[in-house]
Scaffold this motif. Structure first.
Motif, PDB file in Angstrom:
ATOM      1  N   THR A  84       0.850  -1.181   0.000  1.00  0.00           N
ATOM      2  CA  THR A  84       0.000   0.000   0.000  1.00  0.00           C
ATOM      3  C   THR A  84       0.883   1.227   0.000  1.00  0.00           C
ATOM      4  O   THR A  84       2.022   1.185   0.450  1.00  0.00           O
ATOM      5  CB  THR A  84      -0.939   0.015   1.218  1.00  0.00           C
ATOM      6  OG1 THR A  84      -1.750   1.186   1.144  1.00  0.00           O
ATOM      7  CG2 THR A  84      -0.185   0.009   2.522  1.00  0.00           C
ATOM      8  N   LEU A 126      -0.368   4.100   1.318  1.00  0.00           N
ATOM      9  CA  LEU A 126      -0.876   4.937   2.391  1.00  0.00           C
ATOM     10  C   LEU A 126      -0.594   4.316   3.754  1.00  0.00           C
ATOM     11  O   LEU A 126      -0.984   3.184   4.016  1.00  0.00           O
ATOM     12  CB  LEU A 126      -2.387   5.140   2.238  1.00  0.00           C
ATOM     13  CG  LEU A 126      -2.854   5.840   0.964  1.00  0.00           C
ATOM     14  CD1 LEU A 126      -4.372   5.853   0.895  1.00  0.00           C
ATOM     15  CD2 LEU A 126      -2.302   7.249   0.896  1.00  0.00           C
ATOM     16  N   SER A 137      -1.992   5.163   6.459  1.00  0.00           N
ATOM     17  CA  SER A 137      -3.269   4.967   7.141  1.00  0.00           C
ATOM     18  C   SER A 137      -3.868   3.603   6.814  1.00  0.00           C
ATOM     19  O   SER A 137      -4.472   2.973   7.678  1.00  0.00           O
ATOM     20  CB  SER A 137      -4.249   6.081   6.777  1.00  0.00           C
ATOM     21  OG  SER A 137      -4.472   6.101   5.375  1.00  0.00           O
ATOM     22  N   GLU A 138      -3.706   3.117   5.587  1.00  0.00           N
ATOM     23  CA  GLU A 138      -4.193   1.785   5.236  1.00  0.00           C
ATOM     24  C   GLU A 138      -3.377   0.713   5.960  1.00  0.00           C
ATOM     25  O   GLU A 138      -3.919  -0.298   6.392  1.00  0.00           O
ATOM     26  CB  GLU A 138      -4.123   1.553   3.731  1.00  0.00           C
ATOM     27  CG  GLU A 138      -5.145   2.325   2.939  1.00  0.00           C
ATOM     28  CD  GLU A 138      -5.024   2.072   1.445  1.00  0.00           C
ATOM     29  OE1 GLU A 138      -4.319   1.138   1.031  1.00  0.00           O
ATOM     30  OE2 GLU A 138      -5.657   2.825   0.689  1.00  0.00           O
ATOM     31  N   ASP A 181     -16.596   8.131   2.740  1.00  0.00           N
ATOM     32  CA  ASP A 181     -15.526   8.594   1.852  1.00  0.00           C
ATOM     33  C   ASP A 181     -14.523   9.403   2.671  1.00  0.00           C
ATOM     34  O   ASP A 181     -14.699  10.604   2.905  1.00  0.00           O
ATOM     35  CB  ASP A 181     -16.109   9.426   0.716  1.00  0.00           C
ATOM     36  CG  ASP A 181     -15.079   9.807  -0.335  1.00  0.00           C
ATOM     37  OD1 ASP A 181     -13.864   9.757  -0.043  1.00  0.00           O
ATOM     38  OD2 ASP A 181     -15.508  10.161  -1.453  1.00  0.00           O
ATOM     39  N   VAL A 182     -13.483   8.728   3.110  1.00  0.00           N
ATOM     40  CA  VAL A 182     -12.489   9.355   3.991  1.00  0.00           C
ATOM     41  C   VAL A 182     -11.790  10.515   3.292  1.00  0.00           C
ATOM     42  O   VAL A 182     -11.555  11.567   3.891  1.00  0.00           O
ATOM     43  CB  VAL A 182     -11.462   8.302   4.478  1.00  0.00           C
ATOM     44  CG1 VAL A 182     -10.383   8.933   5.311  1.00  0.00           C
ATOM     45  CG2 VAL A 182     -12.169   7.207   5.249  1.00  0.00           C
ATOM     46  N   SER A 183     -11.466  10.355   2.012  1.00  0.00           N
ATOM     47  CA  SER A 183     -10.791  11.428   1.268  1.00  0.00           C
ATOM     48  C   SER A 183     -11.660  12.674   1.190  1.00  0.00           C
ATOM     49  O   SER A 183     -11.169  13.792   1.366  1.00  0.00           O
ATOM     50  CB  SER A 183     -10.423  10.958  -0.136  1.00  0.00           C
ATOM     51  OG  SER A 183      -9.476   9.927  -0.074  1.00  0.00           O
ATOM     52  N   ALA A 184     -12.946  12.499   0.914  1.00  0.00           N
ATOM     53  CA  ALA A 184     -13.855  13.645   0.847  1.00  0.00           C
ATOM     54  C   ALA A 184     -13.984  14.314   2.208  1.00  0.00           C
ATOM     55  O   ALA A 184     -13.993  15.554   2.302  1.00  0.00           O
ATOM     56  CB  ALA A 184     -15.231  13.204   0.339  1.00  0.00           C
ATOM     57  N   ALA A 227     -11.739  14.355   4.596  1.00  0.00           N
ATOM     58  CA  ALA A 227     -10.483  15.064   4.857  1.00  0.00           C
ATOM     59  C   ALA A 227     -10.425  16.357   4.048  1.00  0.00           C
ATOM     60  O   ALA A 227     -10.025  17.403   4.566  1.00  0.00           O
ATOM     61  CB  ALA A 227      -9.296  14.169   4.531  1.00  0.00           C
ATOM     62  N   SER A 228     -10.853  16.307   2.793  1.00  0.00           N
ATOM     63  CA  SER A 228     -10.865  17.507   1.950  1.00  0.00           C
ATOM     64  C   SER A 228     -11.797  18.565   2.518  1.00  0.00           C
ATOM     65  O   SER A 228     -11.462  19.751   2.560  1.00  0.00           O
ATOM     66  CB  SER A 228     -11.285  17.159   0.516  1.00  0.00           C
ATOM     67  OG  SER A 228     -10.332  16.334  -0.083  1.00  0.00           O
ATOM     68  N   ASP A 229     -12.972  18.134   2.963  1.00  0.00           N
ATOM     69  CA  ASP A 229     -13.922  19.071   3.572  1.00  0.00           C
ATOM     70  C   ASP A 229     -13.319  19.730   4.804  1.00  0.00           C
ATOM     71  O   ASP A 229     -13.465  20.932   5.019  1.00  0.00           O
ATOM     72  CB  ASP A 229     -15.227  18.368   3.951  1.00  0.00           C
ATOM     73  CG  ASP A 229     -16.055  17.954   2.743  1.00  0.00           C
ATOM     74  OD1 ASP A 229     -15.779  18.433   1.626  1.00  0.00           O
ATOM     75  OD2 ASP A 229     -16.980  17.129   2.939  1.00  0.00           O
TER      76      ASP A 229
END
Length: 140
Positions: free
Chosen positions: A5, A7, A9-10, A125-128, A130-132
């Motif tokens: 991986t 990441l 975090s993964e 959606d972890v990426s979304a 985090a972006s927010d």
């Protein structure tokens, strides 16, 4: 076999899927405890703390450690676990696994805390998420 991986975090959830070294994921304290005493828990091995020490030793060993990638994945996981309230808990409630909850997040308290409440708060959606969060940050 450990999946590659990119990441960290993964990698940190590696010990959970499937569960590996089950007894190292927690620390049991007596109900009367207000802190973890320096000598550890009476009658208990401070399992997660011992796991952190053991995997740190593997990573810090001179020469080529037996499996540094696995030790790093476990170390990242243990450090996360000890910062979760139900991983440093009481033996009699099994870290919240012995407490039933109902409502929007029904089941046992531990999985409600680890998963359901997070999903309800930020979605899947972890990426979304985090972006927010990043978009709300300001220099001050």
């Amino acid at each position: 076999m450990i999946r590659n991986t990119t990441l960290f975090s993964e990698s940190c959830v590696y010990p959970d899927h499937p569960r590996k070294r089950a007894s190292d994921h927690f620390i049991n304290l007596p109900q009367t405890a207000h802190e973890l005493p320096p000598e550890g828990c009476p009658g208990e091995t401070p399992r997660a703390l011992s796991a952190i020490e053991n995997d740190s030793t593997v990573l810090g060993s001179k020469g080529k450690p037996a499996d540094p990638l696995t030790a790093l994945k476990f170390l990242g996981h243990w450090v996360g676990d000890i910062h979760q309230p139900l991983h440093v808990s009481f033996a009699d409630d099994k870290g919240g696994n012995g407490i039933d909850v109902s409502g929007q997040c029904s089941g046992v308290l531990h999985s409600t805390w680890d998963t359901c409440l997070v999903v309800k708060a930020v979605g899947t959606d972890v990426s979304a998420a985090a972006s927010d969060l990043i978009e709300t940050l300001t220099p001050p």
